[in-house]
Design an enzyme around this catalytic site. Sequence first.
Site, short mmCIF file in Angstrom:
data_model
loop_
_atom_site.label_atom_id
_atom_site.label_comp_id
_atom_site.label_asym_id
_atom_site.label_seq_id
_atom_site.Cartn_x
_atom_site.Cartn_y
_atom_site.Cartn_z
NE ARG A 179 18.57 25.04 75.56
CZ ARG A 179 17.93 25.77 76.96
NH1 ARG A 179 16.85 26.30 76.73
NH2 ARG A 179 18.84 23.88 77.92
NE ARG A 232 10.32 22.80 78.49
CZ ARG A 232 11.62 23.73 78.38
NH1 ARG A 232 12.25 24.82 78.68
NH2 ARG A 232 12.35 23.22 80.32
CG HIS A 253 11.39 30.52 77.74
ND1 HIS A 253 12.57 30.62 77.32
CD2 HIS A 253 11.71 30.79 78.91
CE1 HIS A 253 13.28 30.85 77.65
NE2 HIS A 253 12.37 30.23 78.82
CD GLU A 265 12.01 33.60 78.73
OE1 GLU A 265 11.56 33.12 80.37
OE2 GLU A 265 13.28 33.78 79.28
O1 TA6 Z 1 13.83 32.43 81.17
C1 TA6 Z 1 14.04 31.96 82.67
C2 TA6 Z 1 14.51 30.64 82.32
O2 TA6 Z 1 13.98 29.41 83.90
C3 TA6 Z 1 16.58 30.10 83.17
O3 TA6 Z 1 16.39 30.37 84.26
C4 TA6 Z 1 16.49 29.21 82.15
O4 TA6 Z 1 15.95 28.33 83.09
C5 TA6 Z 1 15.48 29.00 80.86
O5 TA6 Z 1 14.50 29.67 81.37
C6 TA6 Z 1 15.66 27.56 80.23
O6 TA6 Z 1 14.73 26.63 80.67
P1 TA6 Z 1 15.31 25.60 80.10
O7 TA6 Z 1 14.72 24.59 81.14
O8 TA6 Z 1 14.72 25.69 78.83
O9 TA6 Z 1 17.07 25.05 80.27
#
Ligand code: TA6
Length: 301
Positions: free
Chosen positions: A76, A102, A171, A273
Amino acid sequence: MTITQSLVEARSLCAKVSGIRVVERGNGTVIDIATPIVRASVALQGAHVLSWVPKGQTDLLWVSPLSKLGGGKAIRGGIPICWPWFGPHTTDSTQPQHGLARIADWSIVDAMHDQKGVTLEFTLPSDASPVPGLALPLAVTFRATFGAELSLVLSTRNYGLEPIALTTALHTYFRVANASRARVDGLDGATYRDNADAGRTKRQFGTLHLERETIALFDTAPSVQTLTDPVLRRWITIQRHGGMSTVVWNPGANAVSMADIAPGGSAEFVCVESGAIGQSSVTILSGATHHLFATYAVTSF
Ligand code: TA6
């Protein structure tokens, strides 16, 4: 069987380069960079950039203190590589959100240190898929150059006989003092899907503010955005090439449902992102290679 690069192998590759060391951290292996102009860290899991600290700055990236390396769960924070799809898999709900890159173990294949900074190159071994049966004739490498700027290139080669459609994104979790006071410019006039409002299509007018949960998916956006942090008094410019898409995300109060974000943690980052998603997915022809570039620069004011 997944083959993970041994610590010995990673160390021997990095041994010849000044300013780099390979360490065990938690259940994972991390490449630490420390030079007079930059400090940084990258985990072999996901080729995941965890930290980037140019000289004179504090860390530009945010990683949750609750996030642990290993265990097949995405880290995270930092720079998750969403590949070979962004978001949920389009046809198979058993596949991991944001693809397998990832959560897989990458190998470091090159390291160098020159006047621009330290460059590391990683590849995803073809059998690294932790998701059985996800065999795609795609070879992927990730190259990061850490210096006063951070330059990233995610390259995907299609060695199959048929074209392959790809959605992908870097991301990136940028650290801010307070997300509700941060703002993103460079999206004026662009259309986005507001996934915080039932996916409604909207148009961005002027600066994007983040006073509440923000999930703005710009399939097509200008190639440069600027993230302003008025508290840390710095601008971060985000330049993208090889993909048309930008996503801006902060979970806001919805972070309470995320076990790996501590109370108040969502105020400490803004995700901007860079990638190719939705209507701007890319199709890689047989034998072709797609490159997604992102470059980050920071200026204090
Ligand atoms: O940032 C876009 C996104 O798809 C959000 O909707 C949120 O789900 C984020 O990615 C984080 O995703 P993750 O799978 O890392 O919790």
